[in-house]
Structures are given as C-alpha cells and as structure tokens.
Design a protein around this motif. Structure first.
Motif, PDB file in Angstrom:
ATOM      1  N   HIS A  57       0.837  -1.295   0.147  1.00 24.05           N
ATOM      2  CA  HIS A  57      -0.074   0.039  -0.172  1.00 24.05           C
ATOM      3  C   HIS A  57       0.781   1.188   0.018  1.00 24.05           C
ATOM      4  CE1 HIS A  57      -3.637  -2.321   0.502  1.00 24.05           C
ATOM      5  NE2 HIS A  57      -3.272  -2.755   1.405  1.00 24.05           N
ATOM      6  N   LEU A  58       1.869   1.268   0.309  1.00 21.40           N
ATOM      7  CA  LEU A  58       2.791   2.424   0.524  1.00 21.40           C
ATOM      8  C   LEU A  58       3.210   2.914  -0.940  1.00 21.40           C
ATOM      9  CD1 LEU A  58       5.336   1.156   3.287  1.00 21.40           C
ATOM     10  CD2 LEU A  58       3.301   2.444   3.713  1.00 21.40           C
ATOM     11  N   ASP A  59       3.363   1.932  -1.835  1.00 22.51           N
ATOM     12  CA  ASP A  59       3.713   2.376  -3.349  1.00 22.51           C
ATOM     13  C   ASP A  59       2.729   3.230  -3.728  1.00 22.51           C
ATOM     14  OD1 ASP A  59       5.939   0.747  -3.080  1.00 22.51           O
ATOM     15  OD2 ASP A  59       5.024  -1.054  -3.720  1.00 22.51           O
ATOM     16  N   ASN A  60       1.455   3.085  -3.260  1.00 21.69           N
ATOM     17  CA  ASN A  60       0.221   3.679  -4.016  1.00 21.69           C
ATOM     18  C   ASN A  60      -0.154   5.177  -3.552  1.00 21.69           C
ATOM     19  OD1 ASN A  60      -0.102   1.471  -5.457  1.00 21.69           O
ATOM     20  ND2 ASN A  60      -1.497   0.610  -4.036  1.00 21.69           N
ATOM     21  N   LEU A  61       0.874   5.717  -2.599  1.00 16.78           N
ATOM     22  CA  LEU A  61       0.557   7.101  -1.786  1.00 16.78           C
ATOM     23  C   LEU A  61       0.956   8.006  -3.134  1.00 16.78           C
ATOM     24  CD1 LEU A  61       0.481   9.097   0.192  1.00 16.78           C
ATOM     25  CD2 LEU A  61       2.703   8.776   0.812  1.00 16.78           C
TER      26      LEU A  61
END
Length: 266
Positions: free
Chosen positions: A29-33
């Motif tokens: 999920h961190l890649d989608n910030l």
C-alpha cells in the motif's frame, strides 16, 4: 502505520495520519501514496473495509471519501489524471484469478471497466497525460495481445497479437488447463488448476507435480499466460505427470480475511 510530514527547512515533523490493523498493514500500500497537485489531497490504498481499496484524504489527515468499494481487491494503482479528475487502477473484481483495468472519478462515481473481457487477465501502461494506454490481455493458454487504446477504452491499434506463437502452440498436443476449487477439511475453498497428460486415463495412477508459492498476498493460480513455466508444465504433462497448482490460505486477491488468516499461524 504512521504517515509523517517533515519540514525540509526546519526538520520539524508532524503526524499526518495513522492507520491500525488487527493483523498487519501490507507494505504494497505504501507504493500507492499519491499527492495531488492541488496541495490539498492525496490518495491512499487500504484494506480497512476488508478489501484493498482506494481512498481520498485531505492534508489534515482526514478521509474525504472511499473511491472504490465492493467485495474485491484493487490489485494495482496506475495513477491519477488530475486534469480530468480520474483514477486508473487494476482489480480482481470479476474473479480472483483474473484482472481488469478500471477507472473511477475522484468523486468516487462512474466506475467503468476499460477491459471488459470475459476471461483472462488485463494490465495497462499509461501515457503521461492518461490520454492513451497500452493494454496487455492474456489467458493461461493464450499469449498476450498488446493494444493501444484511448482513455475511453476505444481500440486505436493492435501492437502485437502473438499470432505466430499461437500457431506454434497449436502444433503440439497440449491438454487444456482445468480451473477448480478444492475444499479443505475446515471448509475453506482453495483455487487451483490442473493439467493432465495427453490421453489421460482415470483408471491409471500418475505422478503429480505440485507447483506452489504461498507467501502472503501471492498467487500462482491466475488465468494469465505463464511464458516459460507454461511450456515447462506442458512438457511435464507430456512426460506423464499431472501438474497441479493450488493457492493456499494466505494468498492474494480474495480480501483481507483470506490473506491474513495465516497471521501467527503460518
């Protein structure tokens, strides 16, 4: 998980928002910030409602709205077309074994499937302005077709249909893959596929080759072309093996509870 804002001049840090989870928060999920150019909003993906979905937050760390929802996972976040207020992403909405490319407004309305295929898997790469995309569609026994499409999903041209590869495949005696579900002793249904040897005889005993990788969120049971592995599996089948793959508990595209049921019970 805490998202922090740091002042580059002073080094002063403040907490933008915090997310908690009874199991764990997936690092993907961190890649989608994505921070919007208006300086007032950012997008974030989370499993807070039980499935991986896209959310819009303001710079006070408050959730303004959920952009996608339903009993399916968003499996890839492609980006935000801020000029037209659209968000592009990939889902496993039709089936955990397949993929579609979709778009939704920043208001969370008018979600549309841009790759309305009935089988297989789709992915996309977008131009910097999101006016065009190159989609790849494949299935387990079909090499990918690469197509240029406009923002509305209209076909501009086919770049490569791999027709030669399909002709080569048809010259071999390949048995079709069978997708299925296997029930466990606890009643959990596991997705699986099987390739049988040519001229399969149900009264004969065959050796079984089991292909598996079962890390959290992973998948080996997908209706997409496997390339090298595809031919390797069929070679084994022609040598008299039944080839099987099963997505065990803890694998992906079936929501948080299925993926995280192995938490502390690996």
């Amino acid at each position: 998980l805490k998202l922090l804002l740091a002042d580059a001049k002073t080094g002063q840090v403040k907490e933008l928002f915090k997310e908690t989870n009874q199991y764990y928060i997936a690092e993907s999920h961190l890649d989608n910030l994505h921070f919007l150019e208006d300086g007032k909003h950012f997008t974030w993906t989370s499993e807070m409602d039980g499935y991986s979905h896209i959310y819009l937050y303001n710079m006070n760390g408050k959730k303004e709205r959920q952009l996608t929802s339903g009993n399916f996972d968003v499996t890839n976040f492609y980006g935000v077309d801020e000029k037209n207020e659209l968000v592009y992403f990939q889902t496993a909405e039709r089936s955990p074994t397949g993929r579609e490319v979709q778009v939704v407004g920043l208001d969370g309305k008018n979600k549309k499937n841009l790759t309305p295929t009935k089988d297989g898997s789709n992915s996309a790469q977008f131009s910097s302005t999101f006016d065009y995309m190159v989609t790849a569609h494949s299935a387990f026994d079909r090499p990918p077709t690469y197509t240029v499409m406009d923002r509305n999903g209209k076909t501009i041209r086919v770049i490569e249909d791999n027709a030669d590869a399909i002709k080569i495949k048809e010259t071999y005696d390949l048995t079709p893959v069978e997708f299925m579900q296997i029930p466990t002793s606890e009643g959990v249904q596991l997705n699986a596929w099987m390739i049988k040897p040519p001229n399969f005889n149900k009264n004969k005993i065959y050796p079984v080759f089991m292909y598996v990788y079962g890390g959290p969120g992973s998948q080996t049971v997908k209706d997409s072309y496997g390339g090298f592995n595809y031919w390797w599996f069929h070679m084994l089948a022609q040598q008299g093996y039944i080839v099987v793959s099963v997505d065990n508990r803890g694998t992906g595209a079936r929501g948080e509870e299925f993926k995280k049921m192995t938490y502390l019970q690996l």
